[in-house]
Design a protein around this motif. Structure first.
Motif, mmCIF file in Angstrom:
data_model
loop_
_atom_site.group_PDB
_atom_site.id
_atom_site.type_symbol
_atom_site.label_atom_id
_atom_site.label_comp_id
_atom_site.label_asym_id
_atom_site.label_seq_id
_atom_site.Cartn_x
_atom_site.Cartn_y
_atom_site.Cartn_z
ATOM 1 N N LYS A 1 0.852 -1.188 0.000
ATOM 2 C CA LYS A 1 0.000 0.000 0.000
ATOM 3 C C LYS A 1 0.887 1.236 0.000
ATOM 4 C CE LYS A 1 -0.479 0.245 5.053
ATOM 5 N NZ LYS A 1 -1.450 0.315 6.174
ATOM 6 N N GLY A 2 0.323 2.329 -0.504
ATOM 7 C CA GLY A 2 1.082 3.566 -0.541
ATOM 8 C C GLY A 2 0.985 4.233 -1.892
ATOM 9 N N GLY A 3 1.655 5.381 -2.015
ATOM 10 C CA GLY A 3 1.610 6.128 -3.260
ATOM 11 C C GLY A 3 2.192 7.514 -3.087
ATOM 12 N N ASP B 1 4.300 0.780 2.008
ATOM 13 C CA ASP B 1 4.492 -0.228 3.040
ATOM 14 C C ASP B 1 4.182 -1.572 2.403
ATOM 15 O OD1 ASP B 1 4.250 -2.026 5.263
ATOM 16 O OD2 ASP B 1 4.046 -0.282 6.567
ATOM 17 N N VAL B 2 5.173 -2.455 2.346
ATOM 18 C CA VAL B 2 5.002 -3.723 1.635
ATOM 19 C C VAL B 2 4.740 -4.895 2.572
ATOM 20 C CG1 VAL B 2 6.452 -2.954 -0.265
ATOM 21 C CG2 VAL B 2 7.474 -4.226 1.625
ATOM 22 N N SER B 3 4.391 -4.607 3.823
ATOM 23 C CA SER B 3 4.215 -5.696 4.791
ATOM 24 C C SER B 3 3.190 -6.715 4.331
ATOM 25 C CB SER B 3 3.816 -5.129 6.158
ATOM 26 O OG SER B 3 2.631 -4.352 6.053
ATOM 27 N N GLU C 1 5.633 -6.862 10.138
ATOM 28 C CA GLU C 1 4.395 -6.087 10.155
ATOM 29 C C GLU C 1 4.502 -4.767 9.417
ATOM 30 O OE1 GLU C 1 3.061 -5.628 14.136
ATOM 31 O OE2 GLU C 1 2.614 -7.763 14.430
ATOM 32 N N SER C 2 5.649 -4.138 9.422
ATOM 33 C CA SER C 2 5.791 -2.836 8.757
ATOM 34 C C SER C 2 7.111 -2.790 8.012
ATOM 35 C CB SER C 2 5.719 -1.694 9.773
ATOM 36 O OG SER C 2 5.860 -0.442 9.128
ATOM 37 N N ILE C 3 7.026 -2.617 6.683
ATOM 38 C CA ILE C 3 8.229 -2.530 5.851
ATOM 39 C C ILE C 3 8.147 -1.222 5.064
ATOM 40 C CG2 ILE C 3 9.686 -3.738 4.202
ATOM 41 C CD1 ILE C 3 8.011 -6.246 4.746
#
Length: 215
Positions: free
Chosen positions: A17-19, A48-50, A204-206
């Motif tokens: 997710k993101g942009g 974030d690719v988690s 969990e968070s990348i």
């Protein structure tokens, strides 16, 4: 810090997710009137690719990639699966003098158009550039003067298209199709996955952030 010309594992990136992100400071006066100050003229994307990590094998692949980049130290290519293509993109007009043109992607063509600088085109994905409707040849033969006129090169590290001979004045320079990556880095120096089950881990968070190469 260096740019490593490698692509973040695409199967892991799929599902992230993101942009794009801008930064605007807003001050609200006592009257309710707003004053808005644009701090970033150019976009910077964050991801974030988690949610892209699906199995232990992928987490192992991600761990290897993280080690090789030394956390936040070295940058890489990242595919934004929601925005990675051009279609009939104008990158400039000839003036008979200029030989170098920066690859861009335009959003909402018209009076409010935003031109995003593309510095990391994908090798082998670009269709021949067209100048005034004529398809030019990338890295073509250089044996005689006539052939040199229709040649150009693409720098896949900075997104600059360079012609051997400057395109004639008034002719549009169009890229019919191409794909690109985001120049990015990890935004964390710690690899800290969670041991969810026996022989299974997740992260969990990348966080990954885009690097703005220049203004």
């Amino acid at each position: 810090m260096a740019f490593h010309d490698v692509v973040f594992p695409e199967e892991i990136a799929y599902g992230s997710k993101g942009g794009p992100q801008f930064r605007t400071t807003i001050v609200t006066l006592a009257s309710g009137i707003e004053r808005r100050n644009v701090e970033w003229k150019r976009v910077r994307a964050e991801y974030d690719v988690s949610h892209g990590v699906k199995d232990p094998e992928q987490l192992s692949e991600l761990r290897d990639f993280f080690y090789a980049r030394r956390g936040r130290a070295h940058s890489f290519r990242f595919r934004d699966h929601g925005d990675f293509e051009w279609f009939n993109q104008a990158i400039g007009h000839g003036d008979g003098t200029t030989k170098e043109f920066q690859l861009i992607k335009s959003y909402e063509p018209g009076p409010f158009q935003y031109d995003r600088v593309i510095s990391k085109p994908e090798q082998g994905s670009l269709q021949p550039v067209r100048v005034g409707g004529e398809a030019f040849v990338e890295n073509g033969p250089t044996s005689n003067t006539q052939e040199r006129r229709v040649q150009y090169t693409v720098n896949y590290s900075n997104g600059v298209v360079k012609f051997y001979t400057a395109p004639p004045a008034g002719l549009s320079i169009i890229l019919p199709y191409g794909r690109f990556h985001v120049h990015a880095r990890f935004d964390v120096d710690t690899f800290d996955p969670t041991h969810d089950f026996w022989n299974y881990q997740s992260w969990e968070s990348i966080p990954i952030v885009e690097i703005k190469d220049s203004e």
